[in-house]
Write a protein that holds these residues in place. Structure first.
Motif, mmCIF file in Angstrom:
data_model
loop_
_atom_site.group_PDB
_atom_site.id
_atom_site.type_symbol
_atom_site.label_atom_id
_atom_site.label_comp_id
_atom_site.label_asym_id
_atom_site.label_seq_id
_atom_site.Cartn_x
_atom_site.Cartn_y
_atom_site.Cartn_z
ATOM 1 N N UNK A 51 0.862 -1.048 -0.114
ATOM 2 C CA UNK A 51 0.112 0.174 -0.104
ATOM 3 C C UNK A 51 0.955 1.309 0.010
ATOM 4 N N UNK A 52 1.902 1.188 0.644
ATOM 5 C CA UNK A 52 2.741 2.501 0.781
ATOM 6 C C UNK A 52 4.320 2.047 0.634
ATOM 7 N N UNK A 53 4.673 1.846 -0.627
ATOM 8 C CA UNK A 53 6.099 1.178 -1.121
ATOM 9 C C UNK A 53 7.053 2.310 -1.060
ATOM 10 N N UNK A 54 8.153 2.143 -1.030
ATOM 11 C CA UNK A 54 9.366 2.949 -1.151
ATOM 12 C C UNK A 54 9.422 2.983 -2.779
ATOM 13 N N UNK A 55 8.894 4.032 -3.467
ATOM 14 C CA UNK A 55 9.327 4.116 -4.868
ATOM 15 C C UNK A 55 10.495 4.405 -5.494
ATOM 16 N N UNK A 56 11.195 5.285 -4.797
ATOM 17 C CA UNK A 56 12.681 5.721 -5.317
ATOM 18 C C UNK A 56 13.529 6.058 -4.110
ATOM 19 N N UNK A 72 22.321 -0.809 -4.568
ATOM 20 C CA UNK A 72 20.976 -1.568 -4.873
ATOM 21 C C UNK A 72 20.910 -2.794 -3.988
ATOM 22 N N UNK A 73 22.284 -3.502 -4.015
ATOM 23 C CA UNK A 73 22.414 -4.832 -3.428
ATOM 24 C C UNK A 73 22.468 -4.589 -1.957
ATOM 25 N N UNK A 74 22.994 -3.335 -1.400
ATOM 26 C CA UNK A 74 23.117 -3.166 -0.063
ATOM 27 C C UNK A 74 21.707 -2.899 0.539
ATOM 28 N N UNK A 75 20.762 -2.499 -0.030
ATOM 29 C CA UNK A 75 19.496 -1.940 0.245
ATOM 30 C C UNK A 75 18.217 -2.967 -0.119
ATOM 31 N N UNK A 76 18.419 -4.018 -0.734
ATOM 32 C CA UNK A 76 17.480 -4.758 -1.494
ATOM 33 C C UNK A 76 16.693 -5.310 -0.529
ATOM 34 N N UNK A 77 16.868 -5.745 0.708
ATOM 35 C CA UNK A 77 16.130 -6.194 1.679
ATOM 36 C C UNK A 77 15.382 -5.053 2.609
ATOM 37 N N UNK A 78 16.118 -4.198 2.662
ATOM 38 C CA UNK A 78 15.364 -2.832 3.188
ATOM 39 C C UNK A 78 14.145 -2.187 2.541
ATOM 40 N N UNK A 79 14.417 -2.138 1.267
ATOM 41 C CA UNK A 79 13.633 -1.635 0.331
ATOM 42 C C UNK A 79 12.116 -2.339 0.068
ATOM 43 N N UNK A 80 12.113 -3.394 0.812
ATOM 44 C CA UNK A 80 10.749 -4.378 0.683
ATOM 45 C C UNK A 80 10.039 -3.953 2.005
ATOM 46 N N UNK A 81 10.257 -2.878 2.584
ATOM 47 C CA UNK A 81 9.495 -2.592 3.721
ATOM 48 C C UNK A 81 8.708 -1.301 3.175
ATOM 49 N N UNK A 82 7.771 -0.810 4.151
ATOM 50 C CA UNK A 82 6.967 0.161 3.579
ATOM 51 C C UNK A 82 7.897 1.454 3.620
ATOM 52 N N UNK A 83 7.106 2.611 3.156
ATOM 53 C CA UNK A 83 7.705 4.124 3.222
ATOM 54 C C UNK A 83 7.864 4.383 4.919
ATOM 55 N N UNK A 84 6.811 3.866 5.615
ATOM 56 C CA UNK A 84 6.924 4.492 7.088
ATOM 57 C C UNK A 84 7.709 3.404 7.891
ATOM 58 N N UNK A 91 19.126 1.873 7.188
ATOM 59 C CA UNK A 91 19.526 2.231 5.774
ATOM 60 C C UNK A 91 21.088 2.952 5.708
ATOM 61 N N UNK A 92 21.043 3.850 6.488
ATOM 62 C CA UNK A 92 22.512 4.552 6.656
ATOM 63 C C UNK A 92 23.274 3.488 6.947
ATOM 64 N N UNK A 93 23.364 2.795 8.035
ATOM 65 C CA UNK A 93 24.354 1.809 8.377
ATOM 66 C C UNK A 93 24.636 0.883 7.134
ATOM 67 N N UNK A 94 23.509 0.414 6.473
ATOM 68 C CA UNK A 94 23.695 -0.551 5.271
ATOM 69 C C UNK A 94 24.893 0.105 4.266
ATOM 70 N N UNK A 95 24.438 1.579 3.967
ATOM 71 C CA UNK A 95 25.162 2.051 3.095
ATOM 72 C C UNK A 95 26.638 2.234 3.696
ATOM 73 N N UNK A 96 26.824 2.808 4.830
ATOM 74 C CA UNK A 96 27.950 2.863 5.392
ATOM 75 C C UNK A 96 29.082 1.532 5.625
ATOM 76 N N UNK A 97 28.082 0.613 5.311
ATOM 77 C CA UNK A 97 28.959 -0.789 5.420
ATOM 78 C C UNK A 97 29.525 -1.064 3.881
ATOM 79 N N UNK A 98 29.123 -0.389 2.868
ATOM 80 C CA UNK A 98 29.958 -0.487 1.690
ATOM 81 C C UNK A 98 31.315 0.170 1.789
ATOM 82 N N UNK A 99 32.229 -0.882 1.099
ATOM 83 C CA UNK A 99 33.634 -0.582 1.428
ATOM 84 C C UNK A 99 34.249 0.802 1.192
ATOM 85 N N UNK A 100 33.622 1.560 0.022
ATOM 86 C CA UNK A 100 34.316 2.691 -0.288
ATOM 87 C C UNK A 100 33.321 3.898 0.158
#
Length: 254
Positions: A51-56, A72-84, A91-100
Motif C-alpha cells: 500500500x505504501x511502498x518506497x518508490x525511489x 541496490x544490493x546493499x538496500x535490497x532487503x530494506x526496500x521491501x518495507x513500507x515507506x513508514x 539504511x544509513x548503516x547498510x550504506x556505510x558498510x559499503x567498503x568505499x
C-alpha cells in the motif's frame, strides 16, 4: 431470611446503582476500544509495503568507486518495507558498510522517496599492503580500483596510521622541493623510520631527528652523484655523517 426478603433487598440494591456512571464507563470503554482498533489498522497500513511502498531512492554526492548496483544490493532487503516502516538508521548503516563509503545520511521525502547523501572515502595512501589510509589518516579496507596505483605505500603499527601519514606529508614536501619523490615510508615495530625514494634509494632514518637526517641526505646527494656508482641505500642513523650502500654492478646493468 425468606426468599421474599432476599428479593426485596436485591431490588433495593439495584435501585441504588448509579446508571449514569455505568453508562459513562461503558461509553469510555467503547471509545478506547475504537482507538485501539483504529491504531491497529493504521499500523497495518503503515507497515504494508504494497500500500505504501518506497518508490525511489535519490542518491546525491560525488561517487567514484561505489556503483548504483552496489547501492541496490546493499538496500535490497530494506526496500521491501513500507515507506513508514523502513528504518532510516538501518539504511544509513547498510550504506556505510559499503567498503568505499565514508559517511551516509538518509531522510524520508514524502510521499514515497528516500533521499540519500553519500560521502566516499578519499584514499591518499596504501596502508600495510592490503588496506588504505583516507585523508583523515583513518584505516579502511576496500577492494583495489583503477587509478590508485601511484598512491604512496605507507606501513606501520596498526594504530599509527595518522602519525605515519603526517610524517609522510612533511617529508614528501621537503623532498619535492629538492626534486625528489617519496614513494614509500614505513615505521617499524621498534619505531624506526625508513623511506624509499622514487629513484629506488632507501633512507634509513632511525627513531630521532628524521627531518634533519633527510636534509643531510639532500645536502650530500650531489657529492654522491660524482661517484661512478649508483646509490642503493643511505644509512643516516648517525649524529653526524652517513653510510652509503652502493648498487651491485649486476643491478646497475639491469
Amino acid at each position: 431470611m425468606t426468599l421474599k426478603q432476599r428479593w426485596h433487598n436485591g431490588k433495593t440494591q439495584l435501585a441504588q446503582v448509579n446508571w449514569y456512571l455505568c453508562s459513562g464507563v461503558a461509553f469510555l470503554l467503547l471509545v478506547i476500544l475504537g482507538f485501539v482498533l483504529a491504531g491497529w489498522k493504521l499500523n497495518l497500513l503503515l507497515n504494508d509495503a504494497q500500500a505504501l511502498p518506497i518508490e525511489a531512492v535519490a542518491i546525491k554526492g560525488e561517487r567514484q568507486y561505489t556503483s548504483d548496483n552496489d547501492i541496490r544490493l546493499a538496500l535490497q532487503d530494506l526496500m521491501k518495507r513500507s515507506f513508514f516502516s523502513a528504518d532510516v538508521t538501518q539504511v544509513q548503516q547498510a550504506l556505510e558498510n559499503l567498503p568505499w563509503v565514508y559517511r551516509a545520511s538518509v531522510r524520508r521525502d514524502w510521499p514515497a522517496k528516500l533521499k540519500v547523501y553519500l560521502q566516499e572515502q578519499v584514499p591518499v595512501a596504501h596502508w600495510n599492503q592490503d588496506a588504505w589510509l583516507n585523508e583523515h589518516g583513518e584505516v579502511f579496507a576496500a577492494p583495489v580500483k583503477p587509478g590508485l596505483e601511484n598512491l604512496p605505500w605507507l606501513s606501520g603499527p596498526e594504530k599509527r596510521g595518522a602519525e605515519v601519514l603526517t610524517v609522510f606529508k612533511q617529508m614528501d614536501e621537503l623532498l619535492r622541493i629538492n626534486s625528489f619523490r617519496l614513494e614509500k615510508l614505513s615505521l617499524t615495530p621498534r619505531l624506526a623510520w625508513e623511506a624509499v625514494l622514487g629513484n629506488g634509494i632507501v633512507l634509513a632514518l632511525g627513531r630521532e631527528d628524521r627531518m634533519s637526517r633527510v636534509q643531510r641526505f639532500i645536502n650530500v646527494y650531489p657529492e654522491l652523484l660524482k661517484q661512478d656508482k649508483s646509490v642503493a641505500r643511505v644509512d643516516l642513523r648517525y649524529d653526524t655523517g652517513l653510510a652509503v650502500g652502493w648498487q651491485e654492478p649486476q643491478q646497475e646493468s639491469q
